[in-house]
Each structure stands twice: as C-alpha cells, then as structure tokens.
Design an enzyme around this catalytic site. Structure first.
Site, short mmCIF file in Angstrom:
data_model
loop_
_atom_site.label_atom_id
_atom_site.label_comp_id
_atom_site.label_asym_id
_atom_site.label_seq_id
_atom_site.Cartn_x
_atom_site.Cartn_y
_atom_site.Cartn_z
N CYS A 47 0.85 -1.20 0.00
CA CYS A 47 0.00 0.00 0.00
C CYS A 47 0.88 1.24 0.00
O CYS A 47 2.02 1.22 0.48
CB CYS A 47 -0.89 -0.03 1.24
SG CYS A 47 -1.87 1.46 1.54
N SER A 49 0.68 3.69 1.90
CA SER A 49 1.01 4.06 3.28
C SER A 49 2.25 3.33 3.79
O SER A 49 2.91 3.80 4.72
CB SER A 49 -0.17 3.75 4.21
OG SER A 49 -1.29 4.54 3.87
N HIS A 52 5.20 5.70 3.31
CA HIS A 52 5.28 6.98 4.01
C HIS A 52 6.41 7.07 5.03
O HIS A 52 7.12 8.08 5.08
CB HIS A 52 3.94 7.28 4.69
CG HIS A 52 2.85 7.66 3.72
ND1 HIS A 52 1.52 7.65 4.04
CD2 HIS A 52 2.91 8.02 2.41
CE1 HIS A 52 0.80 8.01 3.00
NE2 HIS A 52 1.63 8.23 1.99
N HIS A 69 0.97 -3.57 6.35
CA HIS A 69 -0.25 -3.56 7.16
C HIS A 69 -1.46 -4.13 6.43
O HIS A 69 -2.58 -4.00 6.91
CB HIS A 69 -0.55 -2.13 7.63
CG HIS A 69 -0.90 -1.17 6.53
ND1 HIS A 69 0.03 -0.74 5.61
CD2 HIS A 69 -2.06 -0.57 6.20
CE1 HIS A 69 -0.54 0.09 4.77
NE2 HIS A 69 -1.82 0.20 5.10
N CYS A 180 -6.68 -3.05 4.88
CA CYS A 180 -6.60 -1.60 4.70
C CYS A 180 -7.33 -1.14 3.45
O CYS A 180 -8.43 -0.65 3.50
CB CYS A 180 -5.15 -1.12 4.66
SG CYS A 180 -4.98 0.66 4.33
#
Length: 381
Positions: A47, A49, A52, A69, A180
């Site tokens: 993902c 994220s 990041h 995640h 997610c």
C-alpha cells in the site's frame, strides 16, 4: 518440535534508511507476551502508506522498521491472557485496534479506539508493543513495528486487540486486502459519506484499492452517477468495470476539473471522495460538491503536502467536509463480516489484484505501485 515460546528466525523486509530499497533480512521474532499473538503471514499486499515512513519528505519516522499492514495469516502461538485466538486460526492483523471496552469503542460515532495515541499521527503510532519494546531483532538491533502489524515479515507479533479471526476457508491471498485498502475506500462511501441511492458522486484518485473500492462502495450504495478522476487515463477501463459512469483526466481538460464536474452535474455532485490526498485534489473535491447539501470526504494522505485552506463561507453555504479512517469500520467486529461478504460475492477483490509476486520481489512491487502499473500487488511467502 514446536515453536511456541521460542524465538523464530524468519525472512522479513527491513527498512534501514529513508529513501532506500527495503532489505530482505533474517530477523528474530520473539514469542508473544501477555495479550499478544504471533502470526505466520501467508500473504501481504503493498500500500502507499507502507512507503510513508521511508519517504524522504516524512517529517518524523522510526527506523529501522518492518513495514506492512495489509496481511493475512495463521496464528502460530498466543501469549498469556489471550482467549479469542488459538494456534491454527486464520486471521487478519488490523492497524485500527478495537478493545471493545473504551469510551470510543463503545460509541457508535467512531471506529477509533483509545489504545491508539490519538495525539500522534496514526502513521507514527504503534511502533512498539504496549510494554514499549519490540518483538523484532535483526543483526543484534531492535527493529520497530509499524501500525502494530508489520506484515512484511514471515512472522509478526500483534496485540489481540489488533486482530480479527476469520473463516477457516477464507482465501488469504485476497482477503489480505481487507486489512486496509479495500475496507478504507469501500467503507468511506458506505459508512462515512453515507452515499444515498440515486445520488451523484465524484471519486478523486484511482491509484490503489482504496480508490477503486470507493467507486465500488458508491455503486453498492445505489449512486446513479459516479465520476472517476485521475491523471492516469489507463486506469479508466478498470474504474468503469467497477462502476464508474464517467472518467475525467484533469490534464486533458481546458478548465479546472471541478468546473467541468459542476457543469456535467448541473450544480455539483452530492458526494465527493478524495482518495489522492494532495491539496489540489482536496480543493477540487470540496469545490465540486453541490451548495446546500454536498458532502466531501477526505481519505487519502499525501506526505509533505501543505493541506487545505477553507473559508467559513464554503461551509456556511451548506457543504460539509469530513474524514475517514479505515472506512469507519469497527475493525474486529467488521472485518470478519467483510470476509463473509467477499465469499458471498457481494464485491470482487479478485479484480483489484493485478500482480502476485514472491515476497523477495517486494521492491519490484513498490516500483509497480509508484509507476502506476499496479492496483494491488500481493506478495506470497
């Protein structure tokens, strides 16, 4: 010989430095402590994220770290006090915990839990277990957790409040997306925006599952018109297959995309969902909703972005703006139901997986993501 109570050595992708590729390493995973569960990850998706914390633009991060995640796996062992899980259970780790006891968990108005440190960014929370220590070691150094999940490891340790037990026959290579991406976009349309039958919607950003699943959520809610907006026109075929009625590329227009949407809908859409997260997309999403009752829901996060400046007049005129985290789902309660919905063909996760790769090719998966060539890549251990 069993592994319960013993340190497990296994493969993981460790982020040692910002801006650098992940390194496949042998790590040591300690046994679970009280109210913790050690999980063998079978499949994990990649993902935005997950990038990041290692983005050079990140203002604060914790390194070295094991990211990930969106995973699914099987319980290997449980720590003292764990009653809801046993070895062999299929599970999905959750970055949004649900203790079911705190004021937030008991409220119908939010899906947050007081287990999270809500004074910090969720991206920076849960970097250690509740006793402020790590269960990961590599080359003699402790390694930070990520989101309380760290699914980029063949074995991970999570709190029993960050874990959902799912059906034994669930396809882990698909339901990992429920950790997610899919849940976030789909739930944002259904739970946060509360899209209504016959309404008009605009979805900004088609870069990942969260974005396309927002379109799927709008369709399930009964929206009559769903406008998809992205700067990559190659994604429009998939968007239309999943429910979009119109597609716009801002780079192909001779005026601002919000102006075009207002003209197309004779005044603006009822609901806009911004999945991109940048200030330009957020501005366009708010601008394109109808005066009087238009609702703008923010889902995406762009690292280092300057954010959105709003005039009170924009909201006084009847527009509303809100945000959505994990699609508004009460995680432990909702994820098993979403797994059941997938099994009953209420939505199609298969259409969202464009690549399946061995875990060792995790950096290739990130390249595909950043190049816009994948929707979701699933990595298999």
């Amino acid at each position: 010989m069993g592994t319960k109570g013993k340190v497990i050595k296994c493969k993981a992708a460790v982020a040692w430095e910002a801006g650098k590729p992940l390194c496949i390493e042998e790590v040591e995973v300690a046994p679970p402590k009280a109210h913790e569960v050690r999980v063998q990850i079978i499949a994990t998706a990649v993902c935005h994220s997950d990038h990041h914390p290692i983005d050079p633009k990140a203002e604060e991060t914790f390194l070295p770290v094991i990211l990930g995640h969106e995973g699914a796996g099987i319980v290997e062992s449980v720590g003292p006090g764990v009653t809801g899980f046993k070895p062999g259970d299929k599970v999905i780790p959750l970055y949004t915990p649900q203790c079911k006891k705190c004021k937030l968990c008991l409220s119908p108005h939010t899906n947050f839990c007081e287990k999270l440190n809500l004074t910090k960014s969720p991206l920076l929370d849960q970097e250690l277990m509740e006793d402020k220590s790590s269960r990961f070691t590599c080359k003699g150094k402790p390694i930070y957790h990520f989101f309380g999940t760290s699914t980029f490891s063949q074995y991970t340790v999570v709190s029993d409040k960050n874990l959902a037990k799912i059906d034994d026959d669930a396809n882990l290579e698909r339901v990992c997306l429920l950790g997610c991406g899919f849940s976030t976009g789909y739930g944002a349309a259904l739970n946060t925006a509360k899209v209504t039958p016959g309404s008009t919607c605009a979805v900004f950003g088609l870069g990942g599952v969260g974005r396309l699943s927002a379109i799927m959520g709008c369709k399930v809610a009964g929206a009559s018109r769903i406008i998809a907006i992205d700067i990559n026109s190659e994604k429009f075929t998939k968007a239309k297959a999943l429910g979009a009625t119109d597609c716009l590329n801002p780079r192909d227009l001779d005026k601002r995309v919000q102006e075009v949407i207002i003209e197309m809908t004779n005044g603006g859409v009822d609901f806009a969902l911004d999945c991109a997260g940048g200030s330009e997309a957020m501005r366009a999403a708010l601008d394109c909703v109808r005066v009087g009752w238009g609702s703008c829901t923010l889902i995406g996060v762009a690292m280092g972005d300057k954010g959105l400046t709003i005039s009170p007049l924009e909201l006084i005129m009847g527009r509303t703006i809100n945000g959505s985290s994990f699609g508004g789902w009460k995680s432990v309660d909702s994820v098993p139901k979403l797994v059941a919905d997938y099994k009953n063909k209420k939505f199609d996760l298969d259409a969202l997986v464009t690549h399946t790769l061995p875990f060792d090719k995790i950096n290739e998966a990130f390249d595909l993501l950043h190049q816009g060539k994948s929707i979701r890549t699933v990595l298999i251990f």
